[in-house]
Design an enzyme around this catalytic site. Structure first.
Site, short mmCIF file in Angstrom:
data_model
loop_
_atom_site.label_atom_id
_atom_site.label_comp_id
_atom_site.label_asym_id
_atom_site.label_seq_id
_atom_site.Cartn_x
_atom_site.Cartn_y
_atom_site.Cartn_z
N CYS A 74 42.21 43.20 39.47
CA CYS A 74 41.12 44.17 39.29
C CYS A 74 40.18 44.14 40.49
CB CYS A 74 40.31 43.86 38.03
SG CYS A 74 41.25 44.01 36.50
N HIS B 16 33.84 46.56 37.34
CA HIS B 16 35.08 45.77 37.24
C HIS B 16 36.17 46.74 36.78
CE1 HIS B 16 37.04 41.76 35.72
NE2 HIS B 16 37.97 42.66 35.95
N THR C 185 30.80 38.64 36.52
CA THR C 185 32.10 39.02 35.97
C THR C 185 33.07 37.86 36.16
OG1 THR C 185 33.65 40.84 35.68
CG2 THR C 185 33.27 40.15 37.95
#
Lengths: 282, 157
Positions: B27, B44, B21
């Site tokens: 996040c 995520h 990711t």
């Protein structure tokens, strides 16, 4: 006397591409309320790339038009002039903002996606806050980082120095200024000045990291400021410098912003971005 | 196979897979791995609580920590993962500079994660959270090795 790279940077600003000829003509026409759709089509006829881009954006789900639009004339009728101006602008900068940006380590397409994200988040914030911000909000947000296109190369050259400054807890654009004697916000504003853009737009770009320093307070500046930070937080267009930017408590106060507003807008932004970016990237 | 987890997304896999990711800001990136079954997954998640927009949570539970985390664990269990063996790591949850409370979404993401784990009697094995860094995570499901890349530097989590 401290040697500075600012003259070299400003030279690059001067040689930065001007707006495509068609776009410049169009923006003048669109300022005139007597302009007809036929006149616009006439100009766009000579720029098929721009037209194709414009129609793609027009047909994105984001604008929610009831039917597919196949001509500029239809686009004008269904979207109205103001939207059309915004989309002409977006179509014009699409190619240059889609390039990779060194220094900030943004891969191809990321600055464009970030710019679109800040545009839709800024519009959504205004709606959420029930603020009637000017129609320039979309374009101001779209272009807020245009200065990175020039400054990126210089940031890369002096990255170590800039990162050392930034590691002391100051905002990244302040570190840029310490080392380069300018920052990406100032350079962006200079580009828009060269493009003869309205002052409100120039100011929104100039002060997007430091809204409290704008000569007079302006909702447009405050909203672009907040929308930018929000989009970085949710990971759209985060570069090497991460979230190394300061939010202004005064700007959020002026806007009457609350945490719930931010989260609500964040929850919607992703979908809007996908709606607009899918079409322009395909 | 290499799989990319975008914002508000989850991917799972097994031995031979790498899950990546990019650009974690505030996040939460959550990596869960069972070293015996060699299965794992990554979440995520963007926002702490789904109550802010239940409609979105319905359409995409991975947008929120409170709906995404249980989904990830359930998926790992369904693939043969066992709770007692799970290695759980977290990354992200950073914040812009300044003391503005409302921008501390990352901190709230982290708090909700910790609450969920605590309720289920689980602990984080490792974490790279907070600060103002952007982070990219590489998660190797053959070994469980987790690499965090930030400002051009890589480190193992």
């Amino acid at each position: 006397v401290k040697q500075t790279k600012k003259p070299n940077i400003l030279a690059k600003v001067k040689s930065f591409p001007s707006m495509p000829g068609a776009a410049e003509k169009l923006l003048k026409l669109l300022d005139n309320p007597d302009t007809t759709a036929a006149q616009i089509e006439q100009i766009l006829r000579y720029d098929p790339g721009l037209t194709a881009n414009l129609l793609k954006l027009t047909n994105s789900v984001y604008f929610g038009l009831p039917c597919k639009v196949g001509s500029v004339k239809q686009a004008v009728v269904l979207l109205g002039w103001k939207r059309l101006v915004q989309l002409v602008m977006a179509s014009c900068v699409n190619a240059v903002m889609g390039k990779p940006v060194p220094g900030y380590d943004l891969p191809a397409g990321k600055l464009w996606r970030h710019s679109i994200a800040v545009s839709v988040a800024a519009e959504d914030l205004a709606k959420e806050l029930k603020i009637s911000a000017s129609e320039e909000i979309f374009t101001a947000a779209l272009l807020h980082d245009v200065g990175k296109l020039i400054l990126g190369g210089f940031v890369k050259e002096d990255l170590e120095k800039i990162e050392t400054e930034a590691s002391r807890g100051i905002s990244f654009e302040v570190a840029e200024r310490i080392v380069l004697d300018t920052d990406h916000a100032e350079i962006g504003a200079q580009i828009l000045k060269n493009w003869s853009f309205p002052l409100a737009l120039v100011n929104a770009v100039r002060w997007h990291h430091d809204p409290d320093s704008a000569g007079k307070t302006d909702i447009l500046v405050d909203i672009v400021h907040v929308a930018n930070i929000l989009c970085l937080m949710i990971g759209i267009g985060v570069g090497r410098e991460g979230l190394c930017y300061k939010s202004s408590p005064l700007a959020t106060k002026r806007l009457g912003l609350k945490g719930t507003h931010l989260e609500m807008v964040a929850s919607r932004t992703l979908q809007y971005v996908d709606e607009l970016c899918d079409v322009s990237e395909s | 196979m290499k799989q990319i987890v975008v914002v508000a997304d989850m991917k799972v896999g097994q031995k031979g897979d790498i899950i990546v990711t990019h650009a974690l800001g505030s996040c939460l990136g959550l990596m869960v791995y069972d070293p015996v079954a060699q299965v794992g997954g990554m979440l995520h998640a963007m926002l702490p609580l789904s109550k802010i927009n239940p409609q979105k949570a319905e359409a995409n539970p991975f947008m929120f920590v409170d709906t995404g985390v249980p989904k990830l664990f359930k998926k790992i269990y369904s693939m043969g993962g066992q709770k007692a063996r799970l290695v759980v790591k977290a990354a992200g949850c950073s914040a812009p500079l300044g003391k503005n409370e409302m921008f501390k979404i990352g901190e709230r993401n982290y708090t909700i994660l910790k609450k969920l784990l605590w309720k289920n009697g689980m602990l984080l094995t490792a974490e790279a959270v907070g600060g103002s860094d952007g982070r990219t995570v590489y998660f190797d499901l053959s070994t469980g090795r987790t690499i965090i890349s930030s400002k051009g530097l890589e480190s193992e989590l």
